[in-house]
Design a protein around this motif. Structure first.
Motif, PDB file in Angstrom:
ATOM      1  N   VAL A 668       0.858  -1.353   0.034  1.00 26.19           N
ATOM      2  CA  VAL A 668       0.048   0.054  -0.015  1.00 26.19           C
ATOM      3  C   VAL A 668       0.787   1.268  -0.095  1.00 26.19           C
ATOM      4  N   ILE A 669       1.812   1.045   0.851  1.00 33.31           N
ATOM      5  CA  ILE A 669       2.841   2.372   0.658  1.00 33.31           C
ATOM      6  C   ILE A 669       3.488   2.612  -0.430  1.00 33.31           C
ATOM      7  N   VAL A 711      -2.305  -3.328 -11.415  1.00 34.69           N
ATOM      8  CA  VAL A 711      -2.675  -4.242 -10.434  1.00 34.69           C
ATOM      9  C   VAL A 711      -2.890  -5.490 -10.926  1.00 34.69           C
ATOM     10  N   ALA A 712      -3.792  -5.624 -12.148  1.00 34.24           N
ATOM     11  CA  ALA A 712      -4.199  -6.852 -12.547  1.00 34.24           C
ATOM     12  C   ALA A 712      -2.770  -7.667 -13.122  1.00 34.24           C
ATOM     13  N   VAL A 713      -1.986  -6.869 -13.654  1.00 38.06           N
ATOM     14  CA  VAL A 713      -0.678  -7.383 -14.367  1.00 38.06           C
ATOM     15  C   VAL A 713      -0.013  -8.183 -12.917  1.00 38.06           C
ATOM     16  N   VAL A 751      -8.376 -10.685  -1.402  1.00 37.07           N
ATOM     17  CA  VAL A 751      -8.215  -9.663  -0.479  1.00 37.07           C
ATOM     18  C   VAL A 751      -6.872  -9.030  -0.883  1.00 37.07           C
ATOM     19  N   ALA A 752      -5.932  -9.400  -1.030  1.00 34.46           N
ATOM     20  CA  ALA A 752      -4.709  -8.765  -1.433  1.00 34.46           C
ATOM     21  C   ALA A 752      -4.756  -7.811  -2.820  1.00 34.46           C
ATOM     22  N   ALA A 753      -5.369  -8.715  -3.638  1.00 35.88           N
ATOM     23  CA  ALA A 753      -5.478  -7.874  -4.984  1.00 35.88           C
ATOM     24  C   ALA A 753      -6.670  -6.844  -4.924  1.00 35.88           C
ATOM     25  N   GLY A 754      -7.691  -7.079  -4.088  1.00 40.84           N
ATOM     26  CA  GLY A 754      -8.813  -6.042  -4.001  1.00 40.84           C
ATOM     27  C   GLY A 754      -8.196  -4.779  -3.245  1.00 40.84           C
ATOM     28  N   CYS A 756      -5.045  -3.963  -3.039  1.00 43.61           N
ATOM     29  CA  CYS A 756      -4.181  -2.814  -3.833  1.00 43.61           C
ATOM     30  C   CYS A 756      -5.122  -2.368  -4.978  1.00 43.61           C
ATOM     31  N   ALA A 757      -6.233  -2.860  -5.467  1.00 46.60           N
ATOM     32  CA  ALA A 757      -6.951  -2.079  -6.533  1.00 46.60           C
ATOM     33  C   ALA A 757      -7.605  -0.850  -6.154  1.00 46.60           C
ATOM     34  N   VAL A 758      -8.143  -1.141  -4.803  1.00 43.36           N
ATOM     35  CA  VAL A 758      -8.850   0.140  -4.344  1.00 43.36           C
ATOM     36  C   VAL A 758      -7.896   1.121  -3.853  1.00 43.36           C
ATOM     37  N   VAL A 759      -6.722   0.855  -3.417  1.00 44.17           N
ATOM     38  CA  VAL A 759      -5.757   1.816  -3.147  1.00 44.17           C
ATOM     39  C   VAL A 759      -5.112   2.491  -4.107  1.00 44.17           C
TER      40      VAL A 759
END
Length: 774
Positions: A668-669, A711-713, A751-754, A756-759
């Motif tokens: 996230v950082i 993020v998808a990549v 959850v991890a991908a989600g 990352c996507a939101v951030v």
């Protein structure tokens, strides 16, 4: 100085590196303080014989000579069942004063007598035995060595040490990765600036030194802040470990200083090293870069990076293949499946700029906005790779670590289910002696009760008779935990957990052991069942072992079990269990008509009423004629398996969640810092979009779409690492003749991908809103 002016101007771009280093230093300091507290267990007061000033304890260790190169050394292991105090010695001790016994156990006795008198009696008894038997005389705090599991505190600290060490390693790995990526991207964004400096007369060395000075300032400031945060967070971490039952209740952090020194200099080194790698690229930037204004990234993958990435990828894949081919059981160890994915992660992260453009070209997004998102992402490879790389780390760690733990746990649970042939299981802390032994002759010499060549009988407690007398019960087989020791290749003393059975034929009828050679029913007092991990493993071959109480024995191998996930221990008879071995389980097979459905419940109820046992749900026991058997519990096979062989232990899962949480915070950082930096320098590009007719809403969609695509990549590359690791683990399980399914933790990966996507999308859109207000 120029670097100070640069820091004031570029502070927003270095904020991500500052936070990453500060967080890493805080974690290393907190975990270092925790590790410092694990190096020694606190001194405990004696419990078992607290009222006795002197304790006489039988032999608790086995010492065996082994080869140490050209010389001969000795190896000592803790016995599974300590030697009992000899009856003759006990009789002499009674003459000195009152003797305290712990129930039926005679591995140690308390004596209320002068210490010198006790030592004199022991010396005379040992001298008369002439057998080299060691009997310890304990006084003061040493009396705690006679307590049950005297090493439990040290063993508990080993688990804490392992957890903190792993967490610290993951923290260091991710912080180095994030910091190096941040500085590399900073250099990519400042190419024109560095070109202008070169045009103004700056040498490559001056450019490098300016960047290193910035990194050093960031590292020193962030490390100082991190040490303060670590001092605050260490007690919080200790309480969390205690609450999660990872650490014992008394665990707490001490006042060690070295963790702060270590954390501070690690933080400074991480910042400096990350910048040093990037500074070499900055020093190669020429004055002509000041004149370039291209929107398409070129030269993003120098050959040196391609070679390093390719070599690391080959090493990572090669190590996995080598481990599967030579030692597949190593893949089941947490240390292996925690560290090996990191090599593949670094390799793919290094090759990400090379993989981004082909991956994006294969994507088809609808509409003009979709087309613009894809082309912008493919043109700005550095930006896309900088966003995808930390996502790759998090997804790969989430999938590989948690997936490996769940795959191994489910394989072990499936293996246990496959070996269970009983319908009911009776358990208890002490269901009676397993291998009743009596002292005979010289001090410490023992002989089994019962005829030689036949399994020693369970002592007449009446419990086995109660179980066998229940209507519907066809067979009842009692067994208990023990161990055997074997010297392999003359250089190592190996302890193998074992199970001692009272009746081999009965036990074989209520179990489905993975026999690859021989027959378990042939087991008697002169033989042993081993598994494929043993050096000697041919049926009919004789092997020299030491039993659980240290007695040497030469036993014939009658059956060999598949290696499996590591739970295939040895099997011996009750006579070879060792002094003090106790029954801890009775497997119950029901007659065909009572083996399923309501009939089984009726039989279970009758069994509980007969032995006084509670149900498998954790009842405290019934009062139906159990007498002293109030701690007995009757389980269905399914309940017992669920309780003793969970797919993943809660402590293991919690520990992995903490590691993944650390990685996710770093990601996230990194995402926030990278996207804020890129958005801040994309003002002219975004204004061009507005001049071409795009609305601010469409601009925000483009920025959010680019972040989501990157993020998808990263998620796809992380899944590739996950599937490679889990596929290799499955192949290793197959080679071990264990259930070889794969458990991909889709929930945690999602959850991890989600997150990352939101951030990513949120920070990107927030950056656009900031540009709009200018």
């Amino acid at each position: 100085m120029m670097f100070l002016a640069s820091l004031r101007t570029r502070w927003a771009g270095l904020l991500g590196a500052f936070v990453a280093v500060a967080l890493g230093v805080a974690l290393i300091a907190a975990m270092g303080l925790g590790l410092a507290s694990t190096f020694s267990a606190p001194e405990r007061e004696p419990v078992r014989f607290a009222a006795s000033p002197v304790v006489v304890m039988g032999q608790k260790t086995l010492t065996v000579p082994v080869r140490r190169g050209p010389d001969t050394g000795h190896v000592t292991k803790l016995l599974a069942h300590p030697q009992p105090v000899d009856i003759e010695l006990l009789r002499e001790l009674r003459r000195l004063g009152p003797v305290q016994l712990d129930g039926a156990k005679r591995d140690a006795v308390g004596v209320n007598a002068p210490i010198e008198d006790v030592r004199e009696v022991v010396r005379e008894a040992v001298g008369a035995a002439r057998a080299g038997v060691r009997v310890q005389v304990l006084t003061g705090d040493d009396r705690r060595l006679a307590d049950p599991e005297p090493g439990r505190d040290a063993e508990a600290l080993v688990a804490v040490n392992s957890f903190l060490g792993t967490a610290g390693g993951v923290s260091a790995f991710v912080s180095v990765f994030v910091t190096a990526s941040t500085f590399a991207f900073v250099v990519a964004l400042r190419r024109r600036e560095f070109g202008l400096l070169r045009m103004a007369g700056a040498t490559p060395g001056q450019v490098r030194r300016m960047l290193l000075a910035e990194a050093l300032a960031v590292g020193v400031a962030a490390s100082g802040v991190g040490c303060v945060l670590g001092a605050w967070g260490a007690p919080v971490l200790a309480r969390a470990l205690v609450d999660a039952e990872i650490a014992p209740e008394w665990f707490g952090v001490g006042g060690a200083v070295w963790p702060f020194h270590l954390a501070f200099w690690v933080g400074v080194s991480v910042a400096f090293t990350g910048a040093w790698i990037a500074s070499r690229r900055a020093g190669r930037i020429g004055p002509v870069e000041a004149l370039r204004d291209a929107s398409v990234d070129t030269g993003v993958m120098p050959w040196s990076r391609r070679i390093v990435g390719g070599v690391l990828l080959a090493v990572g894949v090669g190590m996995l293949g080598w481990t599967v081919g030579t030692d597949p059981s190593a893949l089941l160890k947490r240390k292996t499946y925690t560290t090996q994915p990191m090599i593949l992660i670094i390799a793919l992260a290094a090759l990400t700029p090379l993989l981004v453009r082909p991956a994006l070209r294969a994507v088809r997004l609808p509409g003009a906005v979709g087309l613009l998102v894809r082309e912008n992402s493919a043109a700005s490879v550095r930006r896309t790779a900088a966003v995808a790389a930390p996502v790759l780390v998090t997804v790969a760690l989430a999938g590989s670590l948690l997936g490996s733990a769940e795959t191994v746990g489910e394989a072990r649970a499936a293996e246990a289910r496959g070996r269970m042939g009983a319908e009911l299981v009776v358990t208890g802390d002490d269901l009676g002696p397993l291998g009743p032994l009596e002292p005979l002759g010289p001090l410490g010499s023992l002989r089994p009760l019962g005829p030689l060549g036949k399994a020693g009988p369970l002592e007449k407690t009446g419990l086995l008779e109660k179980v066998g007398g229940v209507d519907g019960v066809a067979v009842a087989a009692s067994s208990g935990s023990t161990a055997v020791f074997v010297r392999e290749e003359g250089t190592a003393l190996i302890r193998s957990d074992a199970r001692a059975v009272s009746d081999a034929s009965a036990f074989a009828s209520v179990s489905r052991l993975p026999v690859v050679a021989g027959d378990v029913r042939d087991l008697d007092d002169r033989s042993i069942v081993v598994n494929e991990e043993w050096e000697r493993r041919r049926v009919g071959e004789r092997v020299d072992v030491w039993l659980g109480d240290g007695r040497p024995a030469r036993l014939r191998i009658v059956a060999v079990l598949a290696r499996g996930t590591g739970d295939s221990g040895a099997y011996v008879t009750a006579a070879n269990a060792g002094a003090g071995a106790r029954v801890d389980r009775i497997d119950v097979g029901l007659r065909e008509g009572a083996a399923a459905g309501a009939e089984r419940e009726v039989a279970a109820g009758a069994l509980r009423a007969r032995v006084g046992g509670g149900d498998g749900g954790g009842g405290d026991g019934g009062d139906g004629g159990g007498g002293d058997d109030g701690d007995v519990r009757v389980w269905s096979a399914e309940e017992w398996l669920a309780d003793t062989h969970p797919a993943t232990k809660p402590q293991t899962r919690l520990g992995l969640m903490v590691l993944l949480g650390i990685a996710l915070v770093y990601t996230v950082i990194s995402l926030a810092g990278t996207l804020l930096m890129t958005t801040s320098v994309r003002g002219p590009e975004l204004r061009s979009l507005r001049m071409a007719g795009a609305t601010w809403g469409q601009v925000r969609l483009v920025i959010a779409g680019e972040a989501l695509l990157a993020v998808a990549v990263g998620t796809a590359l992380g899944l590739a690492v996950t599937l490679l690791n889990l596929g290799t683990l499955s192949a290793g399980l197959a080679r071990l003749s264990a259930p070889a399914g794969v458990a991909v933790p889709w929930g945690m990966v999602g959850v991890a991908a989600g997150v990352c996507a939101v951030v990513g999308a949120g920070v990107g859109v927030a950056g656009v809103m900031g540009l709009r207000r200018r």
